[in-house]
Motif scaffolding. Structure first.
Motif, mmCIF file in Angstrom:
data_model
loop_
_atom_site.group_PDB
_atom_site.id
_atom_site.type_symbol
_atom_site.label_atom_id
_atom_site.label_comp_id
_atom_site.label_asym_id
_atom_site.label_seq_id
_atom_site.Cartn_x
_atom_site.Cartn_y
_atom_site.Cartn_z
ATOM 1 N N LYS A 15 0.821 -1.205 0.000
ATOM 2 C CA LYS A 15 0.000 0.000 0.000
ATOM 3 C C LYS A 15 0.863 1.266 0.000
ATOM 4 N N ALA A 16 2.076 1.181 0.534
ATOM 5 C CA ALA A 16 2.955 2.344 0.586
ATOM 6 C C ALA A 16 3.294 2.839 -0.816
ATOM 7 N N ARG A 17 3.516 1.931 -1.740
ATOM 8 C CA ARG A 17 3.839 2.339 -3.110
ATOM 9 C C ARG A 17 2.637 2.968 -3.805
ATOM 10 N N HIS A 18 1.438 2.653 -3.331
ATOM 11 C CA HIS A 18 0.224 3.251 -3.883
ATOM 12 C C HIS A 18 -0.030 4.630 -3.275
ATOM 13 N N ASP A 19 0.284 4.797 -1.997
ATOM 14 C CA ASP A 19 -0.035 6.039 -1.289
ATOM 15 C C ASP A 19 1.070 7.090 -1.335
ATOM 16 N N TYR A 20 2.284 6.702 -1.704
ATOM 17 C CA TYR A 20 3.416 7.627 -1.637
ATOM 18 C C TYR A 20 4.238 7.596 -2.919
ATOM 19 N N HIS A 21 4.895 8.728 -3.214
ATOM 20 C CA HIS A 21 5.942 8.780 -4.234
ATOM 21 C C HIS A 21 7.231 8.403 -3.514
ATOM 22 N N ILE A 22 7.833 7.288 -3.881
ATOM 23 C CA ILE A 22 9.054 6.817 -3.233
ATOM 24 C C ILE A 22 10.237 7.547 -3.863
ATOM 25 N N GLU A 23 11.019 8.252 -3.035
ATOM 26 C CA GLU A 23 12.147 9.024 -3.553
ATOM 27 C C GLU A 23 13.481 8.310 -3.364
ATOM 28 N N ALA A 123 11.822 3.919 3.202
ATOM 29 C CA ALA A 123 11.854 4.832 2.059
ATOM 30 C C ALA A 123 11.514 6.240 2.494
ATOM 31 N N LEU A 124 12.188 7.174 1.884
ATOM 32 C CA LEU A 124 11.856 8.585 2.027
ATOM 33 C C LEU A 124 10.778 8.868 0.988
ATOM 34 N N ALA A 125 9.621 9.341 1.430
ATOM 35 C CA ALA A 125 8.483 9.433 0.522
ATOM 36 C C ALA A 125 7.684 10.707 0.748
ATOM 37 N N THR A 126 6.956 11.097 -0.294
ATOM 38 C CA THR A 126 5.992 12.189 -0.178
ATOM 39 C C THR A 126 4.619 11.625 -0.524
ATOM 40 N N GLY A 127 3.599 12.106 0.137
ATOM 41 C CA GLY A 127 2.245 11.593 -0.065
ATOM 42 C C GLY A 127 1.691 11.951 -1.423
ATOM 43 N N LYS A 128 0.923 11.032 -1.985
ATOM 44 C CA LYS A 128 0.259 11.271 -3.265
ATOM 45 C C LYS A 128 -1.103 11.890 -3.011
ATOM 46 N N LYS A 129 -1.527 12.716 -3.923
ATOM 47 C CA LYS A 129 -2.885 13.244 -3.909
ATOM 48 C C LYS A 129 -3.807 12.202 -4.553
ATOM 49 N N GLU A 130 -5.098 12.376 -4.372
ATOM 50 C CA GLU A 130 -6.066 11.420 -4.905
ATOM 51 C C GLU A 130 -5.987 11.319 -6.431
ATOM 52 N N TYR A 131 -5.797 12.456 -7.103
ATOM 53 C CA TYR A 131 -5.724 12.414 -8.562
ATOM 54 C C TYR A 131 -4.448 11.740 -9.049
ATOM 55 N N LYS A 133 -3.111 9.131 -7.581
ATOM 56 C CA LYS A 133 -3.409 7.697 -7.462
ATOM 57 C C LYS A 133 -4.248 7.231 -8.640
ATOM 58 N N ARG A 134 -5.235 8.060 -9.024
ATOM 59 C CA ARG A 134 -6.082 7.692 -10.167
ATOM 60 C C ARG A 134 -5.279 7.652 -11.458
ATOM 61 N N ASN A 135 -4.378 8.624 -11.650
ATOM 62 C CA ASN A 135 -3.549 8.642 -12.859
ATOM 63 C C ASN A 135 -2.630 7.434 -12.925
ATOM 64 N N ALA A 136 -2.047 7.054 -11.794
ATOM 65 C CA ALA A 136 -1.159 5.886 -11.764
ATOM 66 C C ALA A 136 -1.934 4.619 -12.105
ATOM 67 N N LEU A 137 -3.145 4.507 -11.581
ATOM 68 C CA LEU A 137 -3.987 3.346 -11.871
ATOM 69 C C LEU A 137 -4.364 3.307 -13.348
ATOM 70 N N ARG A 138 -4.704 4.469 -13.907
ATOM 71 C CA ARG A 138 -5.065 4.553 -15.321
ATOM 72 C C ARG A 138 -3.875 4.184 -16.213
#
Length: 156
Positions: A15-23, A123-131, A133-138
């Motif tokens: 879930k971390a890879r879905h919720d965050y940008h891993i830097e 991982a050092l990460a920044t949170g993803k916005k909802e859009y 997450k949708r773009n990554a899924l698309r």
């Protein structure tokens, strides 16, 4: 008995890879007690609510659930206790300076044994916005459909 070799994954945080940008990722050792090691060797752990934070220039892993060892006695550990992460000083200063920037956090990605020693990949990460997450899924769905179309075309 021969010494263990290789990497045996105990738990991973998908879930971390879905919720965050891993830097940036780091491999850290864990300071554990005996029953925690035995519970991990049994393959039981959860990284879902885990995070790491600095306290007095030391990095601590919090929120990770390692259940009590079933054959443990009164010496058993607390399942959600804080665990110290073991890193080199230069890695700690690098991580600490980057987390001071706004929006950055430290999340655990995987918990595993490497050559018989318990390690955690953070991982050092920044949170993803909802859009995001949708773009990554698309993008993933589009890529899958393109591969499917290419494979059906090649089979003809």
């Amino acid at each position: 008995m021969a010494r263990e070799r290789g990497r045996k994954v105990v738990a991973s945080n998908r879930k971390a890879r879905h919720d965050y940008h891993i830097e940036d990722t780091f491999e850290a050792g864990l300071a554990l007690v005996g029953t925690e090691v035995k519970a991990l060797r049994a393959g039981r752990a959860s990284l879902v609510d885990g995070y790491a934070q600095f306290t007095d220039n030391e990095l601590w892993l919090e929120g990770v659930h390692i259940p009590e060892y079933t054959q443990g006695t009164w010496t058993n550990h607390t399942p959600r206790r804080r665990r110290k992460l073991l890193l080199h000083r230069d890695e700690l200063t690098k991580i600490q300076s980057k987390t001071r920037e706004s929006g950055r956090t430290i999340v655990p990605l995987a918990l595993y044994f490497k050559d018989g020693r318990a390690k955690v990949e953070i991982a050092l990460a920044t949170g993803k916005k909802e859009y995001d997450k949708r773009n990554a899924l698309r993008e993933r769905q589009d890529k899958r459909e393109a591969e499917r179309a290419m494979s059906t075309r090649e089979s003809r």
